[in-house]
Structures are given as C-alpha cells and as structure tokens.
Design an enzyme around this catalytic site. Structure first.
Site, PDB file in Angstrom:
ATOM      1  N   GLU A  50       0.807  -1.226   0.000  1.00 12.99           N
ATOM      2  CA  GLU A  50       0.000   0.000   0.000  1.00 12.99           C
ATOM      3  C   GLU A  50       0.840   1.276   0.000  1.00 12.99           C
ATOM      4  OE1 GLU A  50      -0.573  -2.649   1.858  1.00 12.99           O
ATOM      5  OE2 GLU A  50      -2.682  -3.237   1.670  1.00 12.99           O
ATOM      6  N   PHE A 112     -11.544  -7.979  13.409  1.00 13.05           N
ATOM      7  CA  PHE A 112     -10.435  -8.385  12.555  1.00 13.05           C
ATOM      8  C   PHE A 112     -10.098  -7.261  11.566  1.00 13.05           C
ATOM      9  CE2 PHE A 112      -8.942 -10.466   8.566  1.00 13.05           C
ATOM     10  CZ  PHE A 112      -7.701 -10.842   9.044  1.00 13.05           C
ATOM     11  N   GLN A 113      -8.840  -6.931  11.462  1.00 19.75           N
ATOM     12  CA  GLN A 113      -8.331  -5.865  10.591  1.00 19.75           C
ATOM     13  C   GLN A 113      -8.991  -4.515  10.862  1.00 19.75           C
ATOM     14  OE1 GLN A 113      -8.228  -7.358   6.460  1.00 19.75           O
ATOM     15  NE2 GLN A 113      -6.134  -8.041   6.874  1.00 19.75           N
ATOM     16  N   LYS A 162     -17.575  -1.348   5.700  1.00 22.72           N
ATOM     17  CA  LYS A 162     -17.975  -2.325   4.694  1.00 22.72           C
ATOM     18  C   LYS A 162     -19.483  -2.321   4.427  1.00 22.72           C
ATOM     19  CE  LYS A 162     -17.156  -7.046   3.160  1.00 22.72           C
ATOM     20  NZ  LYS A 162     -16.511  -8.337   3.426  1.00 22.72           N
ATOM     21  N   MET A 479      23.899   9.656   2.996  1.00 17.77           N
ATOM     22  CA  MET A 479      23.700  10.891   3.764  1.00 17.77           C
ATOM     23  C   MET A 479      23.948  10.648   5.248  1.00 17.77           C
ATOM     24  SD  MET A 479      23.262  14.031   3.250  1.00 17.77           S
ATOM     25  CE  MET A 479      22.309  14.624   1.856  1.00 17.77           C
TER      26      MET A 479
END
Lengths: 578, 163
Positions: A50, A112-113, A162, A479
C-alpha cells in the site's frame, strides 16, 4: 439512478474524472473491488504494498496537477498507506485516499483488521471523513476532492465501513456538481493594498532576491513567476520543492538554496535587502540557523496558507492568496509603476553574485577513476536532453539530482521534500509513467532507498511502465554516512550494507533488464543503451565512489554564510568560506 | 499571556479530537477546554484557555482556523468580555468549621447545594481567578473534591462570535 455504495464510490470517481486508482484489495473493500471489476472507465493499478500505492498516486498528482487516488483495505492496508499519506501531506499534494473499514456495527470492538483510521491519519491529512450513511457517500467523496484540491492542497482520507458498500442496498445517486462548506473558504486573490506595498518595496530594493518554492509548482504559477523575474532582472533561487518553477538554465537562476544549496544562492540570501518569498515556507532545511537568517532583509511573503506566514520567520509584507493571481496582480502593478528597478545597484549586486558563482561550488573531480555520482546525473541530463521526469528517493542521490539535473519546467522533479521518505522514488516513477507514457521517466535512487519499495518492480512489469532506475550504489546510506563523517568522527554506525543483493539479477528476476556499470567511461553508453530500450524497465546499478559527499553543506545550527565547501584539489581540509 | 479562544466548530464526531490533537502535535498548552452544542444543533461551541507569547497565539489561531471543521473563532482576550467558570466543591465539615465555611461561601456568593453531617457541596461560578481565591481560603485538608468546568466566555456588547 439507484446504486449500491460500492458502485457509488466508483461512479463518483468516474464523475470526478479520475483516470487511475492505485490500490490493493482486502476484506473490507471487496464490495468496492467488485464494483471496479464491472466497469473499465476507471483503471485500477494493483501495487505490491500500500505504501507504493500512495507514492504512485502522489507522484501522478505531482506530475499532472490532478489529484491522486488511492484505495486500500482496513487495518494493515490503512496503516501501510500512512507513510505515503504523510509524505503527500508534508508536500501539500492533492490526494484522495479511500480506506475500507470494518462494518459500522462492529467498529470499536477490535474486529479483525480494524484500526481507527480516522484517528491514525488525523495528524497527517488535510481532512478526513468517516462515512456513516450511504446516502451521504457521493457528497462526501465530492467534499474530499474539493478539500484536497483547493487552497493549500493535501491528502484527504475517506474511511468507508464495509456495510456502506453493501451491494444489496441501493440508493439514488447524484454526484454534486459544486460543493459549499461554510467552514472552509480558502483564500484566492491577495489583498490589493498589500500587493501594491509589496511592489513598491520590491522596486526600491538594492540587493533583491526572489525565493520561490513548491507553491509555485502546485499553484501553476511558473509562467507568471518567470515573466516577473525576467521583467525585474532580479536573481532567483528555488527551494528543493520549487525546482522547475523557474528555468534552471537561465542566467538569473542562482541555484537551489538551503542546506545543500549553492554558494551563490545562500550568500545572495544572506546579503539581500529585500526577499520576495513565493509559495515557500521557510523550512528549517532552507533557513539554517533562524537567528542569523537573512539579517538585512525585509521580506515579502506570498502564500495561500495564512499559517505559513510568520510561522518561523517574521515577514514585513504578508500576502495571503493563490500564488498565480497574486503574481498576475503584481505584474500589472510593476508594469504600471513609474518606478524602475534600481539599475546601478542591481548591476553591482549581479557583479557580486557572479563573483560568488565563480567559485563553482558544484565542481567535483571529473578525472576520478571511480564513478562519481554527480557525473552520472550530469550524463543522465545530457542523454535525456534535460527533458525527463526525474523521481528520486531520499539521501545524497536526491541532492545530486537536485543540483546537477537542471529543471527547466515545472512538475518534472518529483521527490519527497518535507517528509524525506525513502522508498518514494520507484512507485513515484510508475505513477508518472502512467500519466505520461511517452515521456522519459527516470528514478534516481540509492541502494538503500530502492530496497524500501523494491517490490514495485513487479507492478512496473504488470502495467508496462518502462522507467529507468538509476541506482547510485555506494554501499552506504550515503547521507547518514556523511553526517557521521562530519559530526561523529567517522563512526559509521549501521550506515553500511554488506549483504546487498545482485541488483542485475534482481531486476531480471522481476522480468526487467539489469545493467551493472562500474567504470566512468561506461556511464554514458550504458545510459544511451538503457533509454534506447523504450519499452523495457531498466535497472542500472552504478557502482560509485563510496567516499563522495554532498557539497556545499550548511551544517545543523549554522547560517547561510557558513557553508562547508568541497575539499579543494591538492588540499586535505574542507574550504570554509565566509 | 493567557488567552481565551472561543470556537464555533461543526458538531461532527471527531471534531474535539482534531482540536486536542492539534494542540498536542504542535506542543501548545491547554489550560482548559469546554465544549457543548449551541442553539444550532449542527454547531458546537468550544472555549479553550491557553497561554503563550504573541507569536504562539497567532500560530494557534491560524492553525485552528485551518482545521476544516472550524467555522469561526475569536480570541476573547482581545476585547472586553465576560468569563465564567462553574465549580463544585466537596468540603469536609465539622461542628467547629461549618459556620465559618458557610460565611466564606456567602462572601464569594456561592451556594451550598448539599449538606450531610460531615460534608458540604458548594456551587460557585465566576471568573477562574475568583474560584482560585475561594479555594485558597479553605483549609487544604478539608477539601475532598474539586470539580471545575473550565472557563467559558462571551464578548460584551455587539461584538461576538456567531454566524
């Protein structure tokens, strides 16, 4: 027209004119993905992580000016997107992120999630919405685009539970043409009186400088800025985010300013008496030590965000408004004014600037037997005739790209300036290539940064986005190593990698072309060969001088006139010029 | 300097956390924060007491204005205004102290709204410094609980904060 929530989201994106969604499916967004499956107006780009989706969408927005769109699932999908959202937020990039959420009835039950996306994203978005009612869905999406793209742009999250996208619940659909929000009215034009005062001050300057930033790019004002700068004949410097806002090959351009800016840009800032700051925010990497920042200057500051004005540096004349109309108004006043720029003073000022310029602060050892990273960027500039889109990751290579690839046009330089996100470059290149399939797109990166989102090589193959990856491989986090050399007596704590992959094989494993280049004389031919492979992604692994540092440098806590310059040939110490 | 910032904000879930989050993220001080819906149910009114120098207060008001949900705000400290805070106090009393506490409450124009053989509950409103002064007059050991609402305020006269 009656649509389900899932269909409403997709139809809204269509009505908004969205071309691409960058996303990754998951449980909470399955209804949405089913709606995507049943149409082909909005194209979905499946990334491999993602974070890649957010960077690709972000870069698409940076390159085109249109908002980038991201679709992720709840929980880990949402949290993985956060780095990219914060990246866009810091650089004011318009983006709409649609995140799935667990069904409304179970929100708050540690389902869940489930994560509190509204809470987690709040500090790094311009605004966010939790959709609670499917009949408000289209309006909410419209609001998201409106907020993301107006005023000071930024990312907006729309969190969609959802059940809101349930395919069995259909409601009337109408996408609003216009939206009015009583609590949000971004400034457009600037205050005329202030603009007039600014022009007077600007024309009375003896040692003026124009300092422009990312706001000029975002505000599509580079034409006006260029016109005004040429009309005045004043020197101009760009911030890292502002590169391309004024043609870098123009004599009036004195280079980038700030920590790794040119000697002439920083000295001109330090000695100036009037500064016109346009769409820039006096970031700490630009100002250096605040107490000693531009001690002689009166400052005019144009910015669309009132909170940017006098945040770190007090200014004499603030102008709140969109950069483009303000500059148009300024141009008009300058043309009408009887006053002319102070010719004699300006000539003396330019003479001084040319003297600073003559030390050639960006010179490096061109006879080195090792590949110098600067040399690769210069050759890339030559091979692409300075006309490529360049994305970058974060670190030394990013600074070399900014210093040695001279951007003449806006939206060609795509990098994570504010947040400094390693891993940005590759997905960004994919996003740009999708927007401009015919253009040359190169990602300048390093062997550390590239590994943070290397999985997107797979996305590049799937969607046939032939970008060129310029890996400046110095086997160090360059760096970090540079700071450790300067400030920690060369104790290189964890800034090296001794188990690097074979990048050529890695590229080939992903179905691309890999090239290893380890001799200076091979650099140009290899680049020519790579760019001749029009339809292939090429991973070019340049083995560079691992001791090379970025100069000039204003070290932390130092002021503009206290730059560290490159070791002069034949000496062993850094030249300190003041 | 102490400032009382009065905010009209969309009455949406999460609006309060946007304000509170802004203060913690940017390291601003909050002395007190009160919030409740207004006569227009779609709006909440928030009163926030903070302190800082002029630069900080300028940034605070700009950053608050930048929040999309914030409709309007005003810094009450900039003009003539009235400030009130509600305090409820539970005080332990004995035969020896009861009369004295009652007298002090009357001096401060408070009300005793609950009495038991061992306690008083005192209700008092006023500017925050008056409430501080009252608390100071009491024997520290006699105070069982102090509940304060945080300051609220309103401009005097025509000036004010409304749509």
């Amino acid at each position: 027209m009656e649509l389900s929530g899932g269909e409403i989201v997709i139809q809204s994106l269509k009505d908004e004119g969205v071309e691409y969604i960058f996303g990754y499916p998951g449980g909470a967004v399955l209804h949405l993905y089913d709606a995507i499956f049943q149409q082909d107006a909005v194209k979905h780009i499946l990334v491999r992580h993602e974070q890649g989706a957010t960077h690709a969408a972000d870069a698409y927005a940076r390159a085109t000016g249109k908002p980038g769109v991201v679709l992720v699932t709840s929980g880990p999908g949402a949290t993985n997107a956060i780095t990219g959202i914060a990246t866009a937020y810091m650089d004011s990039i318009p983006m709409v992120i649609i995140s799935g959420q667990v069904p409304s009835p179970v929100i708050g039950s540690d389902a869940f999630q489930e994560v509190d996306m509204i809470g987690i994203s709040r500090p790094c978005v311009k605004h966010n919405f939790l959709v609670k009612d499917v009949t408000k869905l289209a309006e909410t999406i419209k609001k998201a685009f409106y907020v993301a793209t107006t005023g000071r742009p930024g990312p907006v999250v729309v969190d969609v539970p959802k059940d809101i996208t349930d395919p069995t619940i259909k409601v009337p659909y109408k996408y609003p043409k216009k939206i009015v929000m009583r609590s949000y009215n971004p400034a457009v034009t600037g205050h005329k009186g202030q603009i007039k005062k600014a022009v007077e001050l600007l024309l009375s300057a003896q040692r003026p400088i124009i300092y422009s930033g990312g706001g000029v790019i975002l505000g599509e004002a580079s034409r006006e800025l260029t016109e005004m700068t040429r009309l005045l004949g004043y020197p101009i410097t760009n911030t890292l985010m502002g590169l391309g806002g004024f043609p870098a090959t123009d004599r009036q351009f004195v280079g980038m300013l700030g920590m790794h800016g040119t000697y002439e840009a920083n000295m001109a800032m330090h000695e100036s008496d009037v500064i016109l700051a346009v769409g820039a925010r006096f970031d700490d990497r630009v100002t250096g030590k605040l107490a000693q920042f531009c001690p002689h200057a009166r400052i005019i500051h144009i910015d669309v965000d009132p909170a940017s004005i006098s945040k770190t540096v007090k200014v004499a004349i603030p102008i709140v408004g969109q950069v483009k109309p303000v500059l148009e108004q300024m141009l008009e006043f300058i043309r009408e004014s009887k006053k002319q720029p102070a010719k004699k003073a300006l000539a003396a000022w330019w003479e001084q600037i040319e003297q600073w310029r003559s030390i050639k602060c960006l010179d490096y050892d061109r006879d080195s037997a090792l590949i110098k990273p600067q040399f690769v960027v210069e050759q890339l500039y030559a091979v692409t005739q300075g006309d490529a889109f360049i994305t970058s990751d974060v670190g030394q290579h990013q600074m070399y790209a900014a210093q040695y690839y001279h951007f003449d046009k806006p939206r060609r330089w795509i990098n994570s300036g504010g947040l400094g996100t390693m891993g940005f470059g590759l997905p960004a290149a994919i996003g740009v290539k999708l927007a401009y399939p015919e253009a040359n797109v190169a990602c300048i990166t390093g062997e550390a940064s590239i590994q943070m989102c290397i999985q997107e090589l797979s996305t590049a193959l799937q969607y046939n986005t032939p970008v060129k990856i310029i890996n400046l491989n110095n086997r160090y986090m360059g760096m970090v190593r540079q700071w450790q050399e300067f400030s920690y007596e060369s104790r290189y704590s964890h800034s090296y990698m001794d188990t690097l992959p074979d990048f050529v094989k890695l590229a080939e494993a992903y179905g691309h072309v890999g090239m290893l280049v380890d001799k200076p004389e091979d650099v140009k031919p290899a680049l020519e060969e790579a760019f001749a492979l029009k339809d292939r992604t090429v991973f070019m692994d340049f083995i560079t001088d691992r001791t090379e540092n970025v100069y000039p440098m204003i070290e932390a806590g130092k002021a503009h006139h206290e730059m560290k310059l490159r070791v002069a040939p034949g000496t062993t110490t850094d030249r300190e010029l003041a | 300097m102490r400032h009382i910032i009065s905010i009209l904000i969309e009455n949406e879930s999460g609006a309060l956390s946007r304000v509170a989050g802004l203060f913690s993220a940017r390291g601003y001080n909050i002395e007190s924060l009160t919030v409740a819906p207004t006569e227009d149910a779609s709006l909440s009114r928030m009163t926030l007491v903070t302190w800082g120098n002029d630069n900080i207060i300028e940034q605070i008001t700009k950053q608050l204005n930048k929040l999309i949900d914030v409709v309007k705000l005003i810094d009450l400290a900039e003009s003539a205004h009235i400030e009130r805070e509600l305090m409820l106090l539970k005080i332990r009393t004995t035969d020896l102290t009861r009369a004295e506490v009652k007298r002090v409450v009357e001096i401060f124009r408070g009300k005793i709204i609950d009495v038991t053989p061992t306690t008083y509950v005192v209700e008092m409103t006023g500017p925050s410094d008056k409430l501080d002064a009252f608390v100071k007059t009491l024997d520290e050991d006699s105070i069982i609980e102090v509940v304060r609402s945080g300051a609220t305020g309103i401009c005097r006269g025509e000036k004010g904060l409304h749509l």
